[in-house]
Design an enzyme around this catalytic site. Structure first.
Site, PDB file in Angstrom:
ATOM      1  N   ASP A 114      -4.399  25.826  -6.012  1.00 21.16           N
ATOM      2  CA  ASP A 114      -5.194  24.611  -6.217  1.00 21.16           C
ATOM      3  C   ASP A 114      -6.015  24.360  -4.951  1.00 21.16           C
ATOM      4  O   ASP A 114      -5.704  24.893  -3.882  1.00 21.16           O
ATOM      5  CB  ASP A 114      -4.210  23.439  -6.449  1.00 21.16           C
ATOM      6  CG  ASP A 114      -4.876  22.174  -6.955  1.00 21.16           C
ATOM      7  OD1 ASP A 114      -6.059  22.216  -7.348  1.00 21.16           O
ATOM      8  OD2 ASP A 114      -4.189  21.129  -6.956  1.00 21.16           O
ATOM      9  N   CYS A 139      -3.419  19.039 -17.310  1.00 21.88           N
ATOM     10  CA  CYS A 139      -2.452  18.254 -16.548  1.00 21.88           C
ATOM     11  C   CYS A 139      -2.825  16.766 -16.574  1.00 21.88           C
ATOM     12  O   CYS A 139      -3.992  16.411 -16.674  1.00 21.88           O
ATOM     13  CB  CYS A 139      -2.430  18.751 -15.106  1.00 21.88           C
ATOM     14  SG  CYS A 139      -0.939  18.239 -14.252  1.00 21.88           S
TER      15      CYS A 139
HETATM   16  O1  LIG Z   1      -3.200  14.792 -11.108  1.00 25.58           O
HETATM   17  C1  LIG Z   1      -2.694  14.060 -10.242  1.00 25.58           C
HETATM   18  O2  LIG Z   1      -2.956  12.871 -10.176  1.00 25.58           O
HETATM   19  C2  LIG Z   1      -1.753  14.647  -9.245  1.00 25.58           C
HETATM   20  C3  LIG Z   1      -1.083  13.791  -8.383  1.00 25.58           C
HETATM   21  C4  LIG Z   1      -0.223  14.299  -7.442  1.00 25.58           C
HETATM   22  C5  LIG Z   1      -0.024  15.654  -7.348  1.00 25.58           C
HETATM   23  C6  LIG Z   1      -0.679  16.518  -8.218  1.00 25.58           C
HETATM   24  C7  LIG Z   1      -1.547  16.020  -9.164  1.00 25.58           C
HETATM   25  N1  LIG Z   1      -2.236  16.887 -10.036  1.00 25.58           N
HETATM   26  C8  LIG Z   1      -2.009  18.276  -9.965  1.00 25.58           C
HETATM   27  C9  LIG Z   1      -2.547  19.151 -11.038  1.00 25.58           C
HETATM   28  O3  LIG Z   1      -1.832  19.912 -11.650  1.00 25.58           O
HETATM   29  C10 LIG Z   1      -4.014  19.196 -11.248  1.00 25.58           C
HETATM   30  O4  LIG Z   1      -4.251  19.665 -12.527  1.00 25.58           O
HETATM   31  C11 LIG Z   1      -4.639  20.121 -10.231  1.00 25.58           C
HETATM   32  O5  LIG Z   1      -4.414  19.608  -8.947  1.00 25.58           O
HETATM   33  C12 LIG Z   1      -6.148  20.215 -10.459  1.00 25.58           C
HETATM   34  O6  LIG Z   1      -6.682  18.942 -10.456  1.00 25.58           O
HETATM   35  P1  LIG Z   1      -8.240  18.725 -10.681  1.00 25.58           P
HETATM   36  O7  LIG Z   1      -8.933  19.230  -9.470  1.00 25.58           O
HETATM   37  O8  LIG Z   1      -8.381  17.269 -10.845  1.00 25.58           O
HETATM   38  O9  LIG Z   1      -8.597  19.478 -11.920  1.00 25.58           O
END
Ligand SMILES: O=C(O)c1ccccc1NCC(=O)[C@H](O)[C@H](O)COP(=O)(O)O
Length: 230
Positions: free
Chosen positions: A131, A8
Site C-alpha cells: 500500500d 475495503c
Molecule cells: O480505510 C481506512 O480508513 C483505513 C484505516 C486504517 C488503516 C487502514 C485503512 N484502510 C486500508 C485499506 O485496506 C485500503 O484499502 C488501502 O489502504 C488503500 O486505500 P485507498 O488508497 O484509499 O484505496
C-alpha cells in the site's frame, strides 16, 4: 489466473451488495475507530453474514491487542485478519498462530528502503498488501487515496506474491496492472464519493476495469501465485 479484487471499508448493505454482484473476491471491514469507514463488531458481523460464501471476509485492524482481535474473530468470524499497523514480523507470526486464521500484512511503500523490508514479512504472512505509505500527518495508516511509485516494485523477487493498493480507481488501475504483477488489487477511497461513502457505480466501474484489463504481448506479464507460509 485472473487478478483478485478486494474492496475495503464497506459499511452498508447497498454497497456490499454492489461489490458482491460485481464479482468482488474479498470484502474488508475496518476496525479502526478514527477511520470514516469504521464499523462496530455487531455491524460487521451482520455484513459478514450477508457476504459469507460469496466473498472472503477480511477484518482490518491496526496494532490491535489479542483481546480486541479475539472479540472480532469470535463475532465476525472473518476469513482473514488484515494487519495494517506497525506489527512486527514476530507479531504477525504470533497472531497467525494464536488465531488460526489467514493473515494479510499491509506494508506502506514510499521508497526503495521500504521494499527492502518486504521479504521478511513474506515469510510469516499468508498474503502481503503493498500500500502507499500514509502522507505525513495523516490520521490513519491506510485508506488515504494516495498512490506510490509502482516502479519501486520492480526490485522485488519476481516469485513474491502481493496485492497492490494505494489510490487505485477505475481510471488508473489499468496503468498499475500494466506496470506491476499483483496477485490482487485493493481499493477504498477510489470507489467512494466522499470519505467513508462507498459509491456503487464506482465499485462497478473499478471491478470492470480490472476484469477488462488485458496485458499487451510486450509486457510479458506474469502474476505470481500465492506463497503460503508453513
Ligand atoms: O480505510 C481506512 O480508513 C483505513 C484505516 C486504517 C488503516 C487502514 C485503512 N484502510 C486500508 C485499506 O485496506 C485500503 O484499502 C488501502 O489502504 C488503500 O486505500 P485507498 O488508497 O484509499 O484505496
Amino acid at each position: 489466473m485472473s487478478v483478485i479484487v478486494k474492496i475495503c471499508g464497506l459499511s452498508t448493505e447497498e454497497t456490499l451488495d454492489a461489490a458482491l454482484d460485481a464479482g468482488v473476491d474479498m470484502v474488508g471491514f475496518v476496525f479502526f475507530p478514527k477511520s470514516p469507514r469504521a464499523v462496530s463488531i455487531e455491524r460487521a458481523a451482520a455484513l459478514a453474514a450477508r457476504a459469507r460464501g460469496r466473498a472472503e471476509i477480511v477484518a482490518l485492524t491496526v496494532d490491535m491487542d489479542d483481546a480486541g482481535l479475539a472479540a472480532i474473530v469470535d463475532t465476525v468470524k472473518p476469513d482473514w485478519l488484515q494487519l495494517h499497523g506497525g506489527e512486527s514480523v514476530a507479531r504477525v507470526a504470533e497472531i497467525r498462530q494464536r488465531f488460526g486464521l489467514k493473515v494479510m500484512k499491509a506494508l506502506g511503500i514510499r521508497s526503495a528502503e521500504d521494499i527492502a523490508g518486504v521479504p521478511a514479512y513474506a515469510e510469516v504472512a499468508d498474503r502481503l498488501l503493498l500500500d502507499a505509505k500514509p502522507p505525513k500527518g495523516a490520521a490513519h495508516p491506510g485508506g488515504n487515496g494516495v498512490t506510490f511509485d509502482w516502479h519501486l516494485l520492480d526490485a522485488l523477487d519476481p516469485g513474491l506474491s502481493y496485492m497492490l493498493s494505494g489510490g487505485l480507481d477505475a481510471d488508473n488501475v489499468a496503468e498499475a496492472l500494466a506496470l506491476t504483477r499483483p496477485f490482487g488489487i485493493d481499493a477504498s477511497s477510489g470507489v467512494e464519493s466522499a470519505p467513508g461513502i462507498k459509491d456503487p457505480a464506482r465499485i462497478r466501474a473499478f471491478i470492470a476495469a480490472i476484469r477488462g484489463f488485458r496485458p499487451t504481448a510486450d509486457q510479458g506479464r506474469t502474476i505470481a501465485g500465492e506463497r503460503i507460509s508453513s
